[in-house]
Design an enzyme around this catalytic site. Sequence first.
Site, PDB file in Angstrom:
ATOM      1  N   HIS A   1     -10.071   5.436  -6.303  1.00 38.46           N
ATOM      2  CA  HIS A   1      -9.273   4.209  -6.241  1.00 38.46           C
ATOM      3  C   HIS A   1      -9.790   3.324  -5.121  1.00 38.46           C
ATOM      4  O   HIS A   1     -10.043   3.802  -4.015  1.00 38.46           O
ATOM      5  CB  HIS A   1      -7.796   4.535  -5.988  1.00 38.46           C
ATOM      6  CG  HIS A   1      -6.944   3.305  -5.885  1.00 38.46           C
ATOM      7  ND1 HIS A   1      -6.469   2.649  -7.003  1.00 38.46           N
ATOM      8  CD2 HIS A   1      -6.528   2.595  -4.816  1.00 38.46           C
ATOM      9  CE1 HIS A   1      -5.789   1.585  -6.610  1.00 38.46           C
ATOM     10  NE2 HIS A   1      -5.804   1.524  -5.291  1.00 38.46           N
TER      11      HIS A   1
ATOM     12  N   LYS B   1       0.759   6.164  -8.706  1.00 42.85           N
ATOM     13  CA  LYS B   1       0.041   5.885  -9.960  1.00 42.85           C
ATOM     14  C   LYS B   1      -1.142   6.832 -10.139  1.00 42.85           C
ATOM     15  O   LYS B   1      -1.446   7.271 -11.236  1.00 42.85           O
ATOM     16  CB  LYS B   1      -0.406   4.418  -9.975  1.00 42.85           C
ATOM     17  CG  LYS B   1       0.791   3.495 -10.216  1.00 42.85           C
ATOM     18  CD  LYS B   1       0.474   2.043 -10.018  1.00 42.85           C
ATOM     19  CE  LYS B   1       0.350   1.691  -8.560  1.00 42.85           C
ATOM     20  NZ  LYS B   1       0.545   0.303  -8.201  1.00 42.85           N
TER      21      LYS B   1
ATOM     22  N   ASP C   1       7.768   2.269  -9.443  1.00 40.46           N
ATOM     23  CA  ASP C   1       6.851   1.489  -8.607  1.00 40.46           C
ATOM     24  C   ASP C   1       6.710   0.069  -9.141  1.00 40.46           C
ATOM     25  O   ASP C   1       6.695  -0.895  -8.378  1.00 40.46           O
ATOM     26  CB  ASP C   1       5.475   2.172  -8.536  1.00 40.46           C
ATOM     27  CG  ASP C   1       4.456   1.262  -7.882  1.00 40.46           C
ATOM     28  OD1 ASP C   1       4.635   0.949  -6.697  1.00 40.46           O
ATOM     29  OD2 ASP C   1       3.513   0.804  -8.563  1.00 40.46           O
TER      30      ASP C   1
ATOM     31  N   SER D   1       3.033   3.570  -3.329  1.00 41.30           N
ATOM     32  CA  SER D   1       2.831   2.830  -4.579  1.00 41.30           C
ATOM     33  C   SER D   1       1.492   3.229  -5.213  1.00 41.30           C
ATOM     34  O   SER D   1       1.415   3.589  -6.389  1.00 41.30           O
ATOM     35  CB  SER D   1       2.864   1.332  -4.253  1.00 41.30           C
ATOM     36  OG  SER D   1       2.352   0.566  -5.293  1.00 41.30           O
TER      37      SER D   1
ATOM     38  N   ARG E   1       9.258  -6.249  -4.038  1.00 42.81           N
ATOM     39  CA  ARG E   1       8.584  -6.426  -2.735  1.00 42.81           C
ATOM     40  C   ARG E   1       7.866  -7.772  -2.682  1.00 42.81           C
ATOM     41  O   ARG E   1       7.841  -8.440  -1.641  1.00 42.81           O
ATOM     42  CB  ARG E   1       7.576  -5.296  -2.517  1.00 42.81           C
ATOM     43  CG  ARG E   1       8.241  -3.967  -2.186  1.00 42.81           C
ATOM     44  CD  ARG E   1       7.253  -2.813  -2.305  1.00 42.81           C
ATOM     45  NE  ARG E   1       6.078  -2.987  -1.487  1.00 42.81           N
ATOM     46  CZ  ARG E   1       4.883  -2.431  -1.775  1.00 42.81           C
ATOM     47  NH1 ARG E   1       4.739  -1.667  -2.829  1.00 42.81           N
ATOM     48  NH2 ARG E   1       3.874  -2.648  -0.980  1.00 42.81           N
TER      49      ARG E   1
HETATM   50  N1  URA Z   1      -1.580  -2.009  -4.713  1.00 43.24           N
HETATM   51  C1  URA Z   1      -0.581  -1.247  -5.226  1.00 43.24           C
HETATM   52  O1  URA Z   1      -0.725  -0.630  -6.262  1.00 43.24           O
HETATM   53  N2  URA Z   1       0.582  -1.216  -4.534  1.00 43.24           N
HETATM   54  C2  URA Z   1       0.797  -1.876  -3.395  1.00 43.24           C
HETATM   55  O2  URA Z   1       1.857  -1.773  -2.831  1.00 43.24           O
HETATM   56  C3  URA Z   1      -0.243  -2.659  -2.892  1.00 43.24           C
HETATM   57  C4  URA Z   1      -1.432  -2.706  -3.566  1.00 43.24           C
END
Ligand code: URA
Length: 433
Positions: free
Chosen positions: A82, A187, A161, A183, A168
């Site tokens: 990632h 994933k 999320d 977050s 947010r």
């Molecule tokens: N990318 C994400 O997936 N979540 C965040 O909070 C910030 C960047």
Amino acid sequence: MRMVDVIHRKRSGEALTAEEIRFVIAGYTAGDIPDYQMSALLMAIYFNGMTAEEISELTLAMVDSGDRIDLSEIVGVKVDKHSTGGVGDKISLIVGPIVAALGVPVAKMSGRGLGHTGGTVDKLEAIPGFKIELSKDAFVAAVNSHQIAIVGQSGNLAPADKKIYALRDVTATVESIPLIASSIMSKKIASGADAIVLDVKFGSGAFMKTADDARELARTMVRIGQNLGRRTIALITDMEQPLGREIGNANEIRESIEVLRGQGERDLSEVAVAVAAHMADLGGVAADYAAAEAAVRGVIAGGQALETFRRFVAGQGGNPAIVDEPELLPQAALHIDVPAAASGYVSAIDAEQVGVAAMLLGAGRARKEDAIDYAVGITLHKKIGDPVAAGEAICTLHANREDVREAVERVTAAYRIAAEPPAAPQLIYDVIE
Ligand code: URA
């Protein structure tokens, strides 16, 4: 349990229990907790932070709010990768085929681009015929047959999320390390990874603007991975200028192929080799990192990485002839050189501004629903440290529209030219294990 008491405890700087975190995430996802209470809690977290235990609990509760992808039918250690996002960041397109060629299965879900950063899925769709949607069975079969498939994010992964991130965004609580880390990791864990390599970028084109913030985010994510039983490692890498020379979609595919041929810009190929070597190491195909790095360089030099890329493209319906004939990729009609404003040495390139310029040309999206033009983008001829003469082309814009004024202004302003050559930028600042 009452939400108001949970907010009160976090506002007072106390750590929440696992039961409280589960109550909040389940209640908010189900619509039982209203946005105003969740907003208050997010703001309390923003100011008071969370302990490592709270962050891991929050991550797990968000994973459990939706589906988990079951990759158990894929043989081998599934190592995901990632990047926290940047400009010209085509590392996934390069490292996927490299580690697949080494026998590490790549079963990857990637995202689309938004704003000044691009997305792997958009870049792959620049390849004529390439399909980013595969059924679960076709995805597993592709990985088992040629070790690699990359698809768009599908299914109901971490819906908590998704809902919290949207909140947010409108409550000024995005820039909180516990919230960002949970977050991202929710994933990755829901996507079925056994091990995770994180490329945490910092600089003008990145989410994290300083190396210290990037390090803290990296440490937090590595700790979550370890607490949840996933071997996780993070590289802190430079995004003070775009990575490589190409920014766009078709042109980033072209540049990725160059790197897989053993050519390409040093910054791009060195970061790609490091990420791939850490993936190979976690995937268990080498005795240690040094052996993994040698193996990575070996499959590039031996052509196996490029062959795997070719099979990967064909396996997902794309035209593999683009590997030898990149002119088969979408081409822009106009190519506009942007001249240097002064003579000297390039001392800085504001990556975010270059990313925004590419977006204005149509290579990216200002809003989620915008369409993109795969053919357009920017080629940088000068990078940090290069000498330049006034009037010489610093970059070329590839466009399908006549009005490129704002893009020209942005790239011109993005370049700083100084009388003396700057120190060579460091590419990899740290590795957090
Ligand atoms: N990318 C994400 O997936 N979540 C965040 O909070 C910030 C960047």
